[in-house]
Each structure stands twice: as structure tokens, then as C-alpha cells.
Design a protein around this motif. Structure first.
Motif, PDB file in Angstrom:
ATOM      1  N   ASN A   9       0.673  -1.201  -0.071  1.00 32.18           N
ATOM      2  CA  ASN A   9       0.103  -0.096   0.001  1.00 32.18           C
ATOM      3  C   ASN A   9       0.756   1.227   0.153  1.00 32.18           C
ATOM      4  OD1 ASN A   9      -2.605   1.805   0.374  1.00 32.18           O
ATOM      5  ND2 ASN A   9      -3.392  -0.187   1.134  1.00 32.18           N
ATOM      6  N   ARG A  10       0.333   2.307   0.263  1.00 28.98           N
ATOM      7  CA  ARG A  10       0.879   3.659   0.144  1.00 28.98           C
ATOM      8  C   ARG A  10       0.245   4.582   0.977  1.00 28.98           C
ATOM      9  NH1 ARG A  10      -1.566   7.848  -2.324  1.00 28.98           N
ATOM     10  NH2 ARG A  10       0.306   8.686  -3.181  1.00 28.98           N
ATOM     11  N   GLY A  11       0.922   5.809   1.257  1.00 27.31           N
ATOM     12  CA  GLY A  11       0.274   6.897   1.937  1.00 27.31           C
ATOM     13  C   GLY A  11       0.359   6.686   3.360  1.00 27.31           C
ATOM     14  N   GLU A  12      -0.916   7.189   4.120  1.00 25.24           N
ATOM     15  CA  GLU A  12      -0.861   7.242   5.637  1.00 25.24           C
ATOM     16  C   GLU A  12      -1.105   5.702   6.133  1.00 25.24           C
ATOM     17  OE1 GLU A  12      -3.514   6.643   7.934  1.00 25.24           O
ATOM     18  OE2 GLU A  12      -5.102   6.186   6.559  1.00 25.24           O
ATOM     19  N   ILE A  13      -1.771   4.828   5.437  1.00 24.77           N
ATOM     20  CA  ILE A  13      -1.947   3.551   6.041  1.00 24.77           C
ATOM     21  C   ILE A  13      -0.623   2.731   5.753  1.00 24.77           C
ATOM     22  CG2 ILE A  13      -2.895   2.530   3.806  1.00 24.77           C
ATOM     23  CD1 ILE A  13      -3.661   1.566   7.502  1.00 24.77           C
ATOM     24  N   ALA A  14       0.248   3.177   4.841  1.00 21.73           N
ATOM     25  CA  ALA A  14       1.406   2.357   5.016  1.00 21.73           C
ATOM     26  C   ALA A  14       2.289   2.741   5.791  1.00 21.73           C
ATOM     27  CB  ALA A  14       2.141   2.696   3.523  1.00 21.73           C
ATOM     28  N   LEU A  15       2.369   3.991   6.333  1.00 20.16           N
ATOM     29  CA  LEU A  15       3.235   4.717   7.397  1.00 20.16           C
ATOM     30  C   LEU A  15       2.651   3.928   8.466  1.00 20.16           C
ATOM     31  CD1 LEU A  15       3.258   8.641   6.637  1.00 20.16           C
ATOM     32  CD2 LEU A  15       5.378   6.935   6.569  1.00 20.16           C
ATOM     33  N   ARG A  16       1.294   3.874   8.809  1.00 18.40           N
ATOM     34  CA  ARG A  16       0.578   3.399  10.098  1.00 18.40           C
ATOM     35  C   ARG A  16       1.334   1.887  10.283  1.00 18.40           C
ATOM     36  NH1 ARG A  16      -0.336   1.411  13.703  1.00 18.40           N
ATOM     37  NH2 ARG A  16      -2.200   1.152  14.925  1.00 18.40           N
ATOM     38  N   LEU A 339      -9.426  13.974   5.870  1.00 18.03           N
ATOM     39  CA  LEU A 339      -8.970  15.076   5.399  1.00 18.03           C
ATOM     40  C   LEU A 339      -8.798  14.785   3.789  1.00 18.03           C
ATOM     41  CD1 LEU A 339      -8.175  18.065   5.979  1.00 18.03           C
ATOM     42  CD2 LEU A 339      -5.821  17.205   5.978  1.00 18.03           C
ATOM     43  N   ASN A 340      -9.448  15.443   2.926  1.00 18.48           N
ATOM     44  CA  ASN A 340      -9.567  14.934   1.455  1.00 18.48           C
ATOM     45  C   ASN A 340      -9.002  16.252   0.837  1.00 18.48           C
ATOM     46  OD1 ASN A 340     -10.584  12.399   1.956  1.00 18.48           O
ATOM     47  ND2 ASN A 340     -12.719  13.289   1.643  1.00 18.48           N
ATOM     48  N   ALA A 341      -7.891  15.871  -0.367  1.00 20.01           N
ATOM     49  CA  ALA A 341      -7.906  16.874  -1.323  1.00 20.01           C
ATOM     50  C   ALA A 341      -8.756  17.034  -2.394  1.00 20.01           C
ATOM     51  CB  ALA A 341      -6.413  16.600  -2.105  1.00 20.01           C
ATOM     52  N   GLU A 342      -9.704  18.277  -2.218  1.00 19.46           N
ATOM     53  CA  GLU A 342     -10.731  18.265  -3.064  1.00 19.46           C
ATOM     54  C   GLU A 342     -11.621  19.633  -2.817  1.00 19.46           C
ATOM     55  OE1 GLU A 342     -13.470  15.099  -1.657  1.00 19.46           O
ATOM     56  OE2 GLU A 342     -13.888  16.372   0.097  1.00 19.46           O
ATOM     57  N   LYS A 343     -12.258  19.982  -3.658  1.00 23.36           N
ATOM     58  CA  LYS A 343     -12.828  21.396  -3.710  1.00 23.36           C
ATOM     59  C   LYS A 343     -14.403  21.204  -3.513  1.00 23.36           C
ATOM     60  CE  LYS A 343      -9.751  22.623  -7.495  1.00 23.36           C
ATOM     61  NZ  LYS A 343      -9.348  22.977  -8.761  1.00 23.36           N
ATOM     62  N   PRO A 344     -14.811  21.320  -2.261  1.00 22.87           N
ATOM     63  CA  PRO A 344     -16.150  21.177  -1.989  1.00 22.87           C
ATOM     64  C   PRO A 344     -17.129  22.081  -2.827  1.00 22.87           C
ATOM     65  CG  PRO A 344     -14.931  21.157  -0.132  1.00 22.87           C
ATOM     66  CD  PRO A 344     -14.102  21.525  -0.941  1.00 22.87           C
ATOM     67  N   MET A 385      -7.779  10.970  -0.218  1.00 24.34           N
ATOM     68  CA  MET A 385      -7.639  11.290   1.321  1.00 24.34           C
ATOM     69  C   MET A 385      -6.096  11.458   1.546  1.00 24.34           C
ATOM     70  SD  MET A 385      -8.772   9.023   4.346  1.00 24.34           S
ATOM     71  CE  MET A 385      -7.115   7.716   4.469  1.00 24.34           C
ATOM     72  N   LEU A 386      -6.013  12.447   2.430  1.00 23.57           N
ATOM     73  CA  LEU A 386      -5.037  12.981   2.634  1.00 23.57           C
ATOM     74  C   LEU A 386      -4.295  12.376   4.095  1.00 23.57           C
ATOM     75  CD1 LEU A 386      -5.161  16.717   1.819  1.00 23.57           C
ATOM     76  CD2 LEU A 386      -3.942  14.944   0.367  1.00 23.57           C
ATOM     77  N   GLY A 387      -5.336  12.123   4.776  1.00 22.94           N
ATOM     78  CA  GLY A 387      -4.889  11.579   6.263  1.00 22.94           C
ATOM     79  C   GLY A 387      -6.130  11.843   6.957  1.00 22.94           C
ATOM     80  N   LYS A 388      -5.907  11.695   8.549  1.00 20.10           N
ATOM     81  CA  LYS A 388      -7.150  11.861   9.357  1.00 20.10           C
ATOM     82  C   LYS A 388      -6.602  12.552  10.371  1.00 20.10           C
ATOM     83  CE  LYS A 388      -7.012   7.605   9.436  1.00 20.10           C
ATOM     84  NZ  LYS A 388      -6.334   6.218   8.918  1.00 20.10           N
ATOM     85  N   ILE A 389      -7.377  13.131  11.338  1.00 15.38           N
ATOM     86  CA  ILE A 389      -7.261  13.969  12.527  1.00 15.38           C
ATOM     87  C   ILE A 389      -8.191  13.116  13.399  1.00 15.38           C
ATOM     88  CG2 ILE A 389      -7.313  15.669  13.901  1.00 15.38           C
ATOM     89  CD1 ILE A 389      -6.970  17.400  11.316  1.00 15.38           C
ATOM     90  N   ILE A 390      -7.635  12.732  14.521  1.00 14.80           N
ATOM     91  CA  ILE A 390      -8.411  11.894  15.594  1.00 14.80           C
ATOM     92  C   ILE A 390      -8.400  12.536  17.156  1.00 14.80           C
ATOM     93  CG2 ILE A 390      -8.859   9.668  16.470  1.00 14.80           C
ATOM     94  CD1 ILE A 390      -6.393   9.867  13.580  1.00 14.80           C
ATOM     95  N   VAL A 391      -9.060  12.645  17.771  1.00 18.25           N
ATOM     96  CA  VAL A 391      -9.184  13.222  19.169  1.00 18.25           C
ATOM     97  C   VAL A 391      -9.957  12.423  20.079  1.00 18.25           C
ATOM     98  CG1 VAL A 391      -8.955  15.663  18.286  1.00 18.25           C
ATOM     99  CG2 VAL A 391     -11.336  14.733  18.740  1.00 18.25           C
ATOM    100  N   LYS A 392      -9.522  12.562  21.117  1.00 18.56           N
ATOM    101  CA  LYS A 392     -10.256  11.876  22.366  1.00 18.56           C
ATOM    102  C   LYS A 392     -10.551  12.723  23.679  1.00 18.56           C
ATOM    103  CE  LYS A 392      -8.346   8.895  25.491  1.00 18.56           C
ATOM    104  NZ  LYS A 392      -7.516   7.818  26.014  1.00 18.56           N
TER     105      LYS A 392
END
Length: 456
Positions: A9-16, A339-344, A385-392
Motif C-alpha cells: 500500500n501507500r500513503g498514511e496506511i503504509a506509514l501506520r 481530510l481530503n484533497a478536494e474542492k467542496p 484522502m490525505l489523512g485523518k485527524i483523531i481526538v479523544k
């Protein structure tokens, strides 16, 4: 234990995956396309192998090249992440034939649960509630009319081998059934080379609730809480949270029991997600099982303290689950924004280009899973998708406020994203009250876009 792992895979999931593997002292091999030579997963892995040009079909979906890379680097296992080949039974069989372990369930289970008709029938036989609908494949429009009249409109036409909203149509009256059935079937054939269709009663404005499970080879299965994934646009999730505030403790236990039954029914092994719709009366119905790690898995990790990717790697290595069901005590709230690279404002047109500057939010119980850095390239060839922000936080409103603050801190210059749309959603009163369903974005899009512009 796995000694060396190839990440397909690639991107954030590969890093994860790389991070969890290295903490388990497993050597890692990244694969990449020529387009991704400068990506972080290539730099962070112990080794890397180029597997083809930019097009996914010639690189990240190229089974022969991935297996050749795994064998050449003497890997003993392959982790697929999500997307690409993660639910491809042909890929898993090829790995098995090559003597490589797959970080996920067997090819037989993927085949079984990937066929939505077969999965639905299996659930019915094992006492898992399913949405009223057809028994088996609906072969033609004439049969579709008979079933729709029997269960009553509105109905949902679905592709047996589908996913991501493809091959799916809502039908509210009989006059539209023929054209929608034929359209869905054609789309399914084009997307999945499988025109097998079925029909379900459309549950109007449901919540989309899923249960995370872990299962080892010794028949130990646990549920690690549920996620409310109802904030969606065109069946693509945007915001996920846990726990689902609509559920009572009694209903939550019933839901977990159904998810565990589903896993037992197909002899499931590894991490998986059992997905349900929840109607206005809090009745739940099985819709599908995702036989992989989910994009939204970090919200579960935040509230349980369990590293799901590490557990995947341990299970693949043949280890027994050490976590018991009684160890899962959820007493906090987590939210994830994709977080997506897109133009809403331009019908969500995907965006690509170079990130001139990137600053990730921080703080207590704030997590960012992303492949971005200042100077990173966002490619037009892959998912936006560029990634995700997660909070608790200890309370749900506390988690909402924390996510607002995180989005305020986030800086991405050079490309357009959905950052301010996500921010606008977090101020909507129906969202704040938890009074939302899968139709939230569809019903409120114009209002949210106007609010988004005010916040920019």
C-alpha cells in the motif's frame, strides 16, 4: 513471529503499518510506484522496491510485481492495509501459493463475505438480523418488481460484488425500478465484472454503525466497541465517532453479540468490521463485513488503547489473543475527520499538486495520521484522502471542541481541502446533539457550504 513484512500500500496506511511493525521488531519493505518515489513510506521502511509506473493497475494492483518484490526481499508476510488489494481473494490465493502469509483472513473468507448475497444468506442462517429483501440473486427486472412489491417501497438495489456505493440505487416508486435496476447492473459489471444483483428494503435515514472485531486462530473473538459512521457523502465516510450515543447499553450488547456471531459464522480470523444500519426505532440489521483494517480504526484505538495493527500482525504470526472481552472498557469519546484533497465548492472535484507548507495540530489526545509534509506531492493518480485527524476526550462535547481546535490549528498551503467543511459540520446543532443519519450531508449540503465559506 513475522520476521519481515512487505506493505502492499501507500500513503498514511503504509506509514501506520510500518510504525506498528517496527515496534514489534519486524523489518519492513515498502513498495512504490514511480509517482511515489519521494513519499514518506518509502523513506521510513527498512527497504523499498519500485513495482511499476503511476497507474494503480500497473503498480499497487499488480499482483505479480508485489509478490516478486516480497520474494526478492525475503519477506514472510504481506500487509495490504485498506483499498487496493486488501479484499482481493485472488491476491490472497497467489500469496498462499507463494508461501507468503497474508495479514488478514483466508481467501475463502474474503470470497464468502465479498459476495453480498452469500454473506446475507449466511447471516440469516446464523441468527444475525438482516434487512428484509430478496432471497439470493435477483435475475431480472421482472423478478425485481415482484420482490419490491412484496417488501414495499422504497427499496435499495445492490450489487452482490459491490462496494463504495457502486452498483447501488435507491428506488422510491415502481416507475423508476426498471431504469435504476438496469443502471445499477451495468455499473456493477463495469466496476466489478459481476452483474449479480439483490434487493433490500431501504431503511430511510438510518445510522451506519459498525463493530470492530478481532479473532485469532484459536476461536477467540472479541468486540472492541462500535463506530458511528453516518456522516457520509455518496456512501463515502467523512466523520466517524465512538461510541454511538443513540445506543443503550442493552442494545450495544446485542449489537456486539450479533457481530461476534457473524465472525463465528464465517470462521473469521484477524481484524474485521461488521457493518449494520440502525433504524429510527434502534433496530439494527447486518449489511456487510469488511475483511480488512478500516480507515477509521484509530477512533477505536483511541478509546480502547489497543493497537489494532499490532494485533493483526500477532494474529498472522499465529499468536493467541491476550486481550479478553472484559478488558475492553470504553469510558471516553473519540472522533475522526477524514481530510481530503478536494474542492467542496466545485462539486468536490479532486485536487492535486504540491503542498507548499504543512502544519499538523497537536496537543493532549490529538492524533494525526497523514503522509503529508511541507513539499509533499499530492498525486492525481490515487485516492484524494490525505489523512485523518483523531481526538479523544472524557465527554463527547469535549471531543467535538477538541476537534474544532485541531482543525483551527491545521495548516495546508498549496492545495484545496475539505478542512473548512469538516469544521462547519462540527458546529451544526444536529451533529452536536447526535441527531443525524446517513442523509445528513445530502440534506444540509448547501447550508454547510455557506457556513464553510464564512469560516474560511
Amino acid at each position: 513471529m513475522i520476521k519481515k513484512l512487505l506493505i502492499a500500500n501507500r500513503g498514511e496506511i503504509a506509514l501506520r503499518i510500518i510504525r506498528s511493525a517496527e515496534e514489534l521488531q519486524i523489518k519492513t519493505v515498502a513498495v512504490y510506484s514511480t509517482e511515489d518515489a519521494e513519499q514518506l513510506h518509502v523513506k521510513f521502511a527498512d527497504e523499498s522496491v519500485c513495482i511499476g509506473p503511476a497507474k494503480s493497475s500497473e503498480s499497487y494492483l499488480n499482483i505479480n510485481n508485489i509478490i516478486s518484490a516480497a520474494l526478492a526481499t525475503k519477506c514472510d508476510a504481506v500487509a495490504p492495509g485498506y483499498g487496493f488489494l486488501s479484499e482481493n481473494a485472488k491476491f490472497v490465493r497467489a500469496l498462499e501459493e507463494a508461501g507468503l502469509k497474508f495479514v488478514g483472513p483466508s481467501s475463502e473468507v474474503i470470497d464468502m463475505m465479498g459476495d453480498k448475497i452469500a454473506a446475507r444468506d449466511l447471516m440469516k442462517k446464523n441468527g444475525v438480523p438482516v434487512v428484509p429483501g430478496s432471497d439470493g440473486e435477483v435475475v431480472d427486472v421482472e423478478e425485481a418488481f415482484i420482490i419490491a412489491e412484496k417488501i414495499g417501497y422504497p427499496v435499495l438495489i445492490k450489487a452482490s460484488g459491490g462496494g463504495g456505493g457502486k452498483g447501488m440505487r435507491r428506488v422510491y416508486k415502481s416507475e423508476d425500478l426498471k431504469i435504476e435496476f438496469e443502471s445499477a447492473k451495468s455499473e456493477a459489471i463495469a466496476a466489478f465484472n459481476n452483474g449479480s444483483m439483490y434487493i433490500e428494503k431501504l431503511i430511510v435515514s438510518p445510522k451506519h454503525v459498525e463493530v470492530q472485531i478481532l479473532a485469532d486462530k484459536y476461536s477467540n473473538i472479541i468486540a472492541l466497541g462500535e463506530r458511528d459512521c453516518s456522516i457520509q457523502r455518496k456512501n463515502q465516510k467523512m466523520i466517524e465517532e465512538t461510541p454511538c450515543i443513540r445506543l443503550t447499553e442493552e442494545k450495544r450488547k446485542e449489537l456486539y453479540s450479533a457481530a461476534i456471531k457473524a465472525a463465528k459464522a464465517c470462521n473469521y480470523e484477524n481484524a474485521g468490521t461488521v457493518e449494520f444500519v440502525l433504524d429510527r426505532e434502534n433496530n439494527f440489521y447486518f449489511i456487510e463485513m469488511n475483511t480488512r483494517i478500516q480507515v477509521e480504526h484509530p477512533v477505536t484505538e483511541m478509546v480502547t488503547g489497543v493497537d489494532l495493527v499490532k494485533e493483526q500482525l500477532k494474529i498472522t504470526s499465529g499468536l493467541k489473543l491476550k486481550i479478553k472481552q472484559e478488558d475492553i472498557n470504553i469510558n471516553s469519546y473519540a472522533i475522526e475527520c477524514r481530510l481530503n484533497a478536494e474542492k467542496p465548492l466545485e462539486n468536490f472535484l479532486p485536487e492535486s499538486g504540491n503542498v507548499n507548507f504543512f502544519y499538523a495540530p497537536g496537543g493532549v489526545n490529538t492524533r494525526v495520521d497523514s503522509y503529508l509534509y511541507s513539499g509533499a506531492k499530492v498525486s492525481p493518480y490515487y485516492d484524494s484522502m490525505l489523512g485523518k485527524i483523531i481526538v479523544k476526550d472524557s465527554t463527547r462535547i469535549g471531543a467535538i471542541r477538541k476537534m474544532r481546535r485541531a482543525l483551527e490549528e491545521l495548516i495546508i498551503e498549496g492545495i484545496k481541502t475539505n478542512q473548512y467543511l469538516l469544521y462547519a459540520i462540527l458546529f451544526d446543532m444536529d451533529f452536536i446533539r447526535g441527531n443525524y443519519s446517513t442523509s445528513f450531508i445530502e440534506d444540509k449540503l448547501e447550508e454547510l457550504l455557506n457556513l464553510m465559506e464564512a469560516y474560511r
